[in-house]
Design a protein around this motif. Structure first.
Motif, short mmCIF file in Angstrom:
data_model
loop_
_atom_site.label_atom_id
_atom_site.label_comp_id
_atom_site.label_asym_id
_atom_site.label_seq_id
_atom_site.Cartn_x
_atom_site.Cartn_y
_atom_site.Cartn_z
N SER A 1 60.29 9.76 52.99
CA SER A 1 61.04 9.15 54.07
C SER A 1 60.18 8.12 54.78
O SER A 1 58.94 8.12 54.66
CB SER A 1 61.47 10.23 55.07
OG SER A 1 62.17 9.68 56.17
N LEU A 2 60.84 7.24 55.52
CA LEU A 2 60.15 6.32 56.43
C LEU A 2 60.08 6.94 57.81
O LEU A 2 60.88 7.82 58.17
CB LEU A 2 60.89 4.99 56.49
CG LEU A 2 61.00 4.22 55.19
CD1 LEU A 2 61.75 2.91 55.40
CD2 LEU A 2 59.62 3.93 54.62
N TYR B 1 64.32 6.32 45.99
CA TYR B 1 63.11 6.83 46.63
C TYR B 1 61.99 5.80 46.66
O TYR B 1 60.81 6.14 46.77
CB TYR B 1 62.63 8.13 45.93
CG TYR B 1 63.74 9.10 45.69
CD1 TYR B 1 64.44 9.66 46.75
CD2 TYR B 1 64.13 9.44 44.39
CE1 TYR B 1 65.49 10.54 46.54
CE2 TYR B 1 65.17 10.33 44.17
CZ TYR B 1 65.85 10.87 45.25
OH TYR B 1 66.88 11.75 45.03
N LYS C 1 56.32 5.39 52.14
CA LYS C 1 57.20 6.54 52.31
C LYS C 1 56.43 7.82 52.00
O LYS C 1 55.55 7.83 51.14
CB LYS C 1 58.42 6.41 51.40
CG LYS C 1 59.18 5.10 51.59
CD LYS C 1 60.33 4.93 50.60
CE LYS C 1 61.53 5.74 51.01
NZ LYS C 1 62.74 5.36 50.22
N SER D 1 64.87 1.87 50.28
CA SER D 1 64.45 1.33 51.57
C SER D 1 63.98 -0.11 51.43
O SER D 1 63.55 -0.54 50.35
CB SER D 1 63.30 2.17 52.15
OG SER D 1 63.71 3.51 52.33
N ASN E 1 61.34 1.16 47.30
CA ASN E 1 61.68 0.01 48.14
C ASN E 1 62.32 -1.08 47.30
O ASN E 1 62.13 -1.17 46.09
CB ASN E 1 60.44 -0.55 48.82
CG ASN E 1 59.74 0.45 49.69
OD1 ASN E 1 58.93 1.25 49.21
ND2 ASN E 1 60.03 0.42 50.97
#
Length: 473
Positions: A223-224, A427, A182, A329, A429
């Motif tokens: 972000s991805l 923020y 990310k 995520s 995984n």
């Protein structure tokens, strides 16, 4: 992501299963490159082993594009700020967009080669060294191809936007396209002066010089790739603000203004989701309502892309993703239930229950009564749907799993665990295995059988797991 039409009610699930089960085998992870000075060309995701690249970690993307809607010509320059995790005689970026003109590493010209479906192999003049930052700049230009559902998409209005999952970003800028890397994101987009540009995060500049407009957007949280977007159209805007001051900016393409009424409820929807999952995780929010015949809406970070058929439940679904999928995520694509099961449960059960007075226990029981003897309904496991089947059972069985888990644990434990899980992985995984272990720690009841029946099995769960707790009797 929320799919349109029959998917939303589950009526098309059987036909989808028949079409998808052909590809049920999981692809084996890719083997890392044997050369210790060359970054791996893929990270071995079980479904998409060629996605992502080894040897470095990206901190920030700075993307500048110039787009002409009439010719579809896209010129771009992307600067990638990264840190090497090994010596890099060569490394890869993921990219499938217009022709590359030049690549530089630390402002020195670098060799490059395009290969495979989305590989851009870079050979720097001076190899980046382990632990040290480096910068890659890629210049590219050409026609931005129309790739509905997979990236750059032409709108009926003459504009364009980007949307697609699991892939979309590679269609318009080079990146490390993996859930595991990310990064923050800045966009500077130049278009004809009578067009507008909307993207993620905060709009930091909007200037017109002659017949050209340049708009800048900044995402301050990582972000991805598939959660970044750009939308170019002649938008109408809706500006709102939360009680805490968070700015809400939503944009409507010319044929999408009928969605304005639902979007006006965005402050209420954010408050609702925040009460469930903890503080809203980003600096801004809103929505982008496009004019194109796409069969999904997508949780692009801070500002989802909405198809023309969008309804209120779709908005609730995509806003829930800001916690489940965007802030927290997945680690790998088999973990997709962590995104879609929770967003679907929020929109299809929790909103109707808490905001509309629906008896969702009754909804659950009716659904089980209709589906429990249908073998195909249970065929695709939630914990590992299989490559190409990610976006199937997570929508129509995911909410059932979570409602049963809620009944098994009780509301206090269930909702408390979800808030704590989000806070622990914000923020970052997480995986379905992480969720299972986390929830198990919150109860003395052994959940091994429950989780296996609902997440791993390809058959209907036993009675004790179908109707636990308050659902029994």
């Amino acid at each position: 992501m929320r799919l349109s039409g029959l998917w939303n009610t589950g009526r098309a699930c059987l036909a989808a299963i028949l079409a998808l089960t052909v590809a049920s085998a999981v692809t084996q992870p890719a083997i890392a490159h044997a050369d210790p000075f060359v970054g791996a060309a893929g990270l071995g995701d079980p479904y998409y082993p060629d996605d992502g690249n080894g040897g470095y970690d990206v901190g920030h993307y700075d993307v500048s594009i110039d787009y002409d809607p009439s010719s579809h010509e896209l010129r771009g320059r992307t600067r990638i700020d990264a840190t090497a995790t090994q010596a890099l005689r060569a490394f890869n970026l993921d990219y499938a967009g217009p022709e590359v003109a030049m690549v530089s590493v630390n402002n020195l010209p670098a060799g490059f080669d395009r290969n495979g479906e989305h590989e851009l192999t870079v050979t720097p003049l001076a190899p980046p060294l382990p632990g040290l930052p480096f910068t890659v700049t890629v210049d590219y230009a050409g026609v931005a191809e129309n790739r509905p559902g997979e990236g750059w998409t032409y709108a009926d209005s003459g504009g364009a936007f980007v949307a697609g999952e699991p892939h979309s970003a590679t269609s318009w800028y080079p990146l490390n396209d993996t859930p595991l890397d990310k990064a923050t994101f800045t966009l500077h987009a130049t278009v004809p002066a009578d067009w507008d540009v909307v993207s993620n995060g905060l709009r930091t500049a909007d200037t017109v010089a002659g017949d050209r407009r340049t708009v800048s957007w900044e995402s301050r949280r990582p972000s991805l790739g598939y959660l970044t977007t750009v939308a170019i159209d002649r938008f109408e805007y809706l500006e709102q603000r939360r009680a805490d001051g968070t700015p809400l900016l939503s944009a409507f393409a010319p044929a999408a203004t009928h969605n304005r009424e639902d979007e006006e409820r965005l402050p209420e929807i954010l408050d609702f989701a925040e009460a469930l999952y903890g503080p809203y995780p980003f600096e801004a929010a809103g929505g982008i309502y496009v004019d194109a015949d796409i069969d999904f809406s997508l949780e692009t970070q801070t500002r989802p892309i909405y198809a023309p058929w969008t309804d209120l439940q779709t908005v609730v679904h995509e806003i829930a993703h800001q916690w489940w999928g965007d802030s927290v995520s997945i680690r790998a694509w088999p973990d997709i239930c962590l995104n879609e099961c929770f967003a679907s449960y929020t929109a299809d059960y929790l909103w109707p229950e808490r905001m509309e007075g629906v008896d969702v226990d009754a909804v659950y029981r009716e659904t089980i009564a209709e589906r429990r003897d249908n073998e195909r309904f249970w065929l695709i496991p939630l914990a590992n749907p299989g490559p190409g089947q990610e976006f199937s059972s997570v929508y129509y069985r995911g909410p059932l799993f979570l409602h049963a888990l809620r009944a098994q644990l009780g509301d206090a434990v269930f909702f408390g665990a979800l808030r704590e899980f989000i806070a622990a992985h914000s923020y970052d995984n997480a995986s379905m295995a992480d969720l299972r272990a986390f929830v198990q720690k919150k109860t003395t009841t052994d959940l091994t059988g429950f989780f296996h029946a609902w997440l791993d099995s390809e058959t209907v769960p036993p009675e004790e797991y179908l109707f636990p707790g308050a659902l029994r009797g």
